[in-house]
Scaffold this active site. Sequence first.
Site, PDB file in Angstrom:
ATOM      1  N   LYS A 263       0.840  -1.191   0.000  1.00 19.75           N
ATOM      2  CA  LYS A 263       0.000   0.000   0.000  1.00 19.75           C
ATOM      3  C   LYS A 263       0.877   1.245   0.000  1.00 19.75           C
ATOM      4  CE  LYS A 263      -3.904  -1.856   2.688  1.00 19.75           C
ATOM      5  NZ  LYS A 263      -4.948  -1.669   1.676  1.00 19.75           N
ATOM      6  N   ARG A 337     -10.172 -11.675   2.383  1.00 15.32           N
ATOM      7  CA  ARG A 337     -10.958 -12.811   1.880  1.00 15.32           C
ATOM      8  C   ARG A 337     -10.156 -14.110   1.965  1.00 15.32           C
ATOM      9  NH1 ARG A 337     -11.559  -9.699  -3.747  1.00 15.32           N
ATOM     10  NH2 ARG A 337     -11.277  -7.986  -2.303  1.00 15.32           N
TER      11      ARG A 337
HETATM   12  N1  BES Z   1      -8.072  -3.758   4.617  1.00 15.45           N
HETATM   13  C1  BES Z   1      -8.252  -3.404   3.259  1.00 15.45           C
HETATM   14  C2  BES Z   1      -9.569  -2.695   3.004  1.00 15.45           C
HETATM   15  C3  BES Z   1      -9.623  -1.248   3.371  1.00 15.45           C
HETATM   16  C4  BES Z   1      -8.994  -0.302   2.593  1.00 15.45           C
HETATM   17  C5  BES Z   1     -10.358  -0.847   4.443  1.00 15.45           C
HETATM   18  C6  BES Z   1      -9.092   1.023   2.920  1.00 15.45           C
HETATM   19  C7  BES Z   1     -10.463   0.489   4.766  1.00 15.45           C
HETATM   20  C8  BES Z   1      -9.825   1.422   4.002  1.00 15.45           C
HETATM   21  C9  BES Z   1      -8.232  -4.660   2.394  1.00 15.45           C
HETATM   22  O1  BES Z   1      -7.416  -5.675   2.832  1.00 15.45           O
HETATM   23  C10 BES Z   1      -7.725  -4.244   1.052  1.00 15.45           C
HETATM   24  O2  BES Z   1      -6.614  -3.837   0.977  1.00 15.45           O
HETATM   25  N2  BES Z   1      -8.576  -4.344   0.053  1.00 15.45           N
HETATM   26  C11 BES Z   1      -8.227  -3.953  -1.265  1.00 15.45           C
HETATM   27  C12 BES Z   1      -8.780  -4.977  -2.221  1.00 15.45           C
HETATM   28  C13 BES Z   1      -8.291  -4.820  -3.623  1.00 15.45           C
HETATM   29  C14 BES Z   1      -6.816  -5.148  -3.714  1.00 15.45           C
HETATM   30  C15 BES Z   1      -9.092  -5.733  -4.511  1.00 15.45           C
HETATM   31  C16 BES Z   1      -8.829  -2.590  -1.526  1.00 15.45           C
HETATM   32  O3  BES Z   1      -9.945  -2.334  -1.095  1.00 15.45           O
HETATM   33  O4  BES Z   1      -8.151  -1.766  -2.125  1.00 15.45           O
HETATM   34 MN    MN Z   2      -5.416  -5.469   2.163  1.00 12.04          MN
END
Ligand code: BES
Ligand code: MN
Length: 505
Positions: A263, A337
């Site tokens: 990230k 997931r």
């Molecule tokens: N924990 C995050 C989701 C999240 C992101 C919650 C920002 C709150 C704020 C999750 O693990 C994640 O990173 N999801 C990705 C999925 C994507 C790679 C398909 C996302 O939402 O960007």
């Molecule tokens: Mn994530």
Amino acid sequence: MNFDLKTLPLSTAAAEKCDLLVVLVPEGFKPASDALSTLVAHALKQADLETKPGKHLSLYQAPAVAARRLVLAGAGNGSPRHVRQALQGCAAALKTPQVKRAAIVFAGAAQPDAVGAAVMALADASYAYTATKSKAEPRMLGRVTVGVPDAAAVREAFVRGTGVAAGVEFAREWANRPANHATPTLLADAAKALAKASNMQCKVHGPAEVARLGMGSFMAVARGSEEPLRFIELHYSGAGKGVAPVVLVGKGITFDTGGISIKPAAEMDEMKFDMGGAASVLGVFKALAELKPAINVVGLIPACENMPDGRAVKPGDVVTTMNGLTVEVLNTDAEGRLVLCDALTYAARFKPAALVDIATLTGACVVALGGLRSGLFATDEALARQLEQAGDAALDPCWRMPLDDEYADSLKSNFADLGNVGGRAGGAITAAKFLQRFVGDTPWAHLDIAGTAWKGGAAKGGTGRPVGLLVHYLLDVARTPAVAPKAAGRRTATAGSKPVRAAAR
Ligand code: BES
Ligand code: MN
Ligand code: ZN
């Protein structure tokens, strides 16, 4: 925080010995002849006080009032929402260091749910995070009396409010703790401590056991971290052995860097909240320990960190889940997931009456619904309705999202049974479709709490959501009369002996 409930007309409330007296004044307030009622009536007449929720008038050493500080607060129509708004408007007065003991009095009818909402709002206002501060200010407000016209009529809602408040606070506290103070091991220790309550049990599975169970997907996420994973299993037994449980599964990513699909740095600290689903499951068990409803509940928490490392799972790697399906990890940041799918497979062994997972799963859900409503996905209409109603009643609302099969098309993979990401479009839904592959016929719901589990910015911190929704739901289930099992022994989720209790289908 200690709460007590009393029958307390305004005339007696004036004599209540405390540091702060808050009078909730609704629309159409009818004054009696006592001094405090007269004072309120005058303030309204002069328009120095409005009954709109959020408006208030502060007084000091008001004549005939024992408390030094007096706040008259508009309570609107007296609904739970308006009462909460009214008390949120008094948060500063409630947080004053001099106020150690407060009394809140309803100057009119007190709806049961509004009394519950008042308790939750008061607990909310008094919470302060201190765990990792060297000069921890002690909690100021310690005791609150809630005064109503008829205590017996609202006692049940009051008790529920105190239970939910304890659960919400527990969830907030664990969500707020930094990732190095809330490791998978420490979360498991917190679960074990909770299980000291009666009717509770806790089993913690470590890496070797999780490997034996075949949770290849969960293990793949944990690979990049030095912190060993924990699979936490909590049991609350408030009903007979034969009653099918509600199983709650909480995403317990104690820190989500994204892994190799790392990230960006901005706001990455907030990914310590990525165990918000796990925190809400712990919070629910805290509330169950206090409220002891007649229901069986199992809580499952796959807990680990998602880190980049020489050993970490890589984009394109294929992993084998506990139910045998293979998954191509196209993006290591879609890790939630990957840990949940194995926990959902494991959940089937309890033959759940209902299976509900709670996860800070997708940024897409934040885009779709913002911070007001959690995303609700469900394969079972009755379960969906129950969760929606519980959310409304708890002022912890959710919003139903679709699960059309076409949304699963984007999860196709050339190298495995499915990929772990779809495209950008409908990201919250494709994530839910991924999970759905692992729940079989069990009535299932998924709550995406990415937007609701915490707040960013100046008020950064966990919200304790959706503990309120979940506890209200479980208490509703406990109230639904169980249908006697046809034969002795364990009821199963197979046709012919449907476990009707928890899902009330
Ligand atoms: N924990 C995050 C989701 C999240 C992101 C919650 C920002 C709150 C704020 C999750 O693990 C994640 O990173 N999801 C990705 C999925 C994507 C790679 C398909 C996302 O939402 O960007
Ligand atoms: Mn994530
Ligand atoms: Zn995550």
